[in-house]
Design a protein around this motif. Structure first.
Motif, PDB file in Angstrom:
ATOM      1  N   PHE A 129       0.906  -1.031  -0.012  1.00 35.69           N
ATOM      2  CA  PHE A 129       0.033  -0.099   0.036  1.00 35.69           C
ATOM      3  C   PHE A 129       0.818   1.198  -0.083  1.00 35.69           C
ATOM      4  CE2 PHE A 129      -1.963   3.521   2.270  1.00 35.69           C
ATOM      5  CZ  PHE A 129      -2.954   3.877   1.702  1.00 35.69           C
ATOM      6  N   ALA A 133       0.990   4.139  -2.804  1.00 35.78           N
ATOM      7  CA  ALA A 133       0.663   5.540  -2.589  1.00 35.78           C
ATOM      8  C   ALA A 133       1.573   6.470  -2.814  1.00 35.78           C
ATOM      9  CB  ALA A 133       0.085   5.547  -1.158  1.00 35.78           C
ATOM     10  N   THR A 136       1.840   6.970  -6.758  1.00 41.02           N
ATOM     11  CA  THR A 136       0.580   7.560  -7.219  1.00 41.02           C
ATOM     12  C   THR A 136       0.833   9.229  -6.953  1.00 41.02           C
ATOM     13  OG1 THR A 136      -0.817   5.795  -6.642  1.00 41.02           O
ATOM     14  CG2 THR A 136      -1.812   8.035  -6.775  1.00 41.02           C
ATOM     15  N   ARG A 238      -7.857   6.909  -0.294  1.00 44.85           N
ATOM     16  CA  ARG A 238      -7.242   5.705  -0.177  1.00 44.85           C
ATOM     17  C   ARG A 238      -6.900   5.205   1.240  1.00 44.85           C
ATOM     18  NH1 ARG A 238      -7.975   5.691  -4.983  1.00 44.85           N
ATOM     19  NH2 ARG A 238      -6.653   5.240  -6.579  1.00 44.85           N
TER      20      ARG A 238
END
Length: 298
Positions: A129, A133, A136, A238
């Motif tokens: 994750f 992240a 992104t 998220r």
């Protein structure tokens, strides 16, 4: 790799000793603790030696795992690193910037491997994750609530004097920061307020300009306990995935990373440099709360 364990408290029993004893690439040599009787008990449980002297244990191993309060951990970590021992440390690594810097310097001078035990960050679900992240980007805010209730008869961590003194800021704050920093980047400013029930509210400005908000406590009402995280931005919202709380598995992965780095592999993302960044933010937060001012980090 030969490991020595420093500490005999609940975390040593729940995580460190079982993980070291079970790891196929570890020779679990011995344990040192501040209470000789507890050292003997833990040593007997795992068929290892109880040491009465810190330096004797350091001399017999390649790496040390430390499960002690941060003010006790820091000088042991420096002593071990200066003797060329790799470091598996608990969080926070120290309570002052000077001690944290001393640990980093000792590790750098001898090109040692280090990992800080940010428990869930070592689980593959959260590692994936965080990597996604960070790649992104475009986040405009982040919020982390980490509130527990440890001062109960059935919680072994509630008896810890340093947790009673330092509270959620220093106990669960490092976990929140280990999630935030790889995604949002370094912190440049900290402001904070404290409230009853060990409620700590922090606003952090990151170098990107993004502001994150942390709510931390280890003395929250039981009905208010929660662990929530949210990143918001151009990609939408998220939240980290659900995952088991498995400290032995997490520590096994920390040991894997330490051994890999010591063998010429990449350094862990969770090394003492990250640990020192976390300490710096906690020190600044403590100052901000005490003075009512925003504190800049260098």
């Amino acid at each position: 790799m030969r490991f020595g364990l420093f500490g005999t408290g609940p975390w040593a029993h729940l995580a460190h000793a079982p993980a070291l004893a079970a790891h196929p690439d570890v020779e679990f040599v011995g344990v040192w603790g501040r209470n000789p009787d507890k050292s003997a008990e833990l040593a007997a449980e795992h068929g290892i030696q109880a040491y009465g002297n810190q330096d004797d244990l350091i001399a017999d191993v390649d790496a040390v795992a430390i499960a002690l309060p941060p003010d006790v951990q820091a000088p042991i970590a420096v002593r071990a690193a200066r003797q060329g021992r790799h470091l598996l440390l608990d969080k926070p690594i120290a309570m002052t910037n000077a001690e944290a810097a001393e640990i980093v310097a000792a590790v750098d001078e001898r090109d040692l491997a280090s990992v800080v035990f940010f428990t869930r960050r070592l689980m593959p679900q959260l590692a994936e994750f965080v990597a996604e992240a960070a790649a992104t980007g475009g986040w405009t805010e982040a919020r982390i609530d980490h509130l527990g209730s440890i001062f109960t008869d059935d919680n072994p961590f509630g008896a810890s004097p340093w947790r009673k003194e330092k509270g959620g800021l220093w106990d669960v704050g490092p976990h929140a920061l280990a999630l935030l920093l790889p995604v949002l980047g370094p912190v440049t400013e900290v402001t904070g307020l404290a409230a009853p029930h060990d409620m700590t509210h922090l606003l952090l400005r990151h170098a990107s300009g993004t502001v994150s908000h942390l709510t931390l406590s280890v003395d929250a009402p039981a009905a208010a306990e929660r662990e929530d995280a949210l990143f918001a931005g151009e990609a939408g919202l998220r939240t980290p995935p659900d995952m088991p709380w498995s400290p032995v598995d997490a520590l096994a992965r920390a040991i894997d990373q330490l051994i890999a780095h010591a063998g010429g592999g990449p350094a862990s993302e969770l090394d003492v440099r990250l640990g020192a960044q976390v300490t710096a933010i906690l020190v600044a937060a403590q100052e901000a709360i005490a003075t009512g001012r925003t504190v800049a980090l260098g």
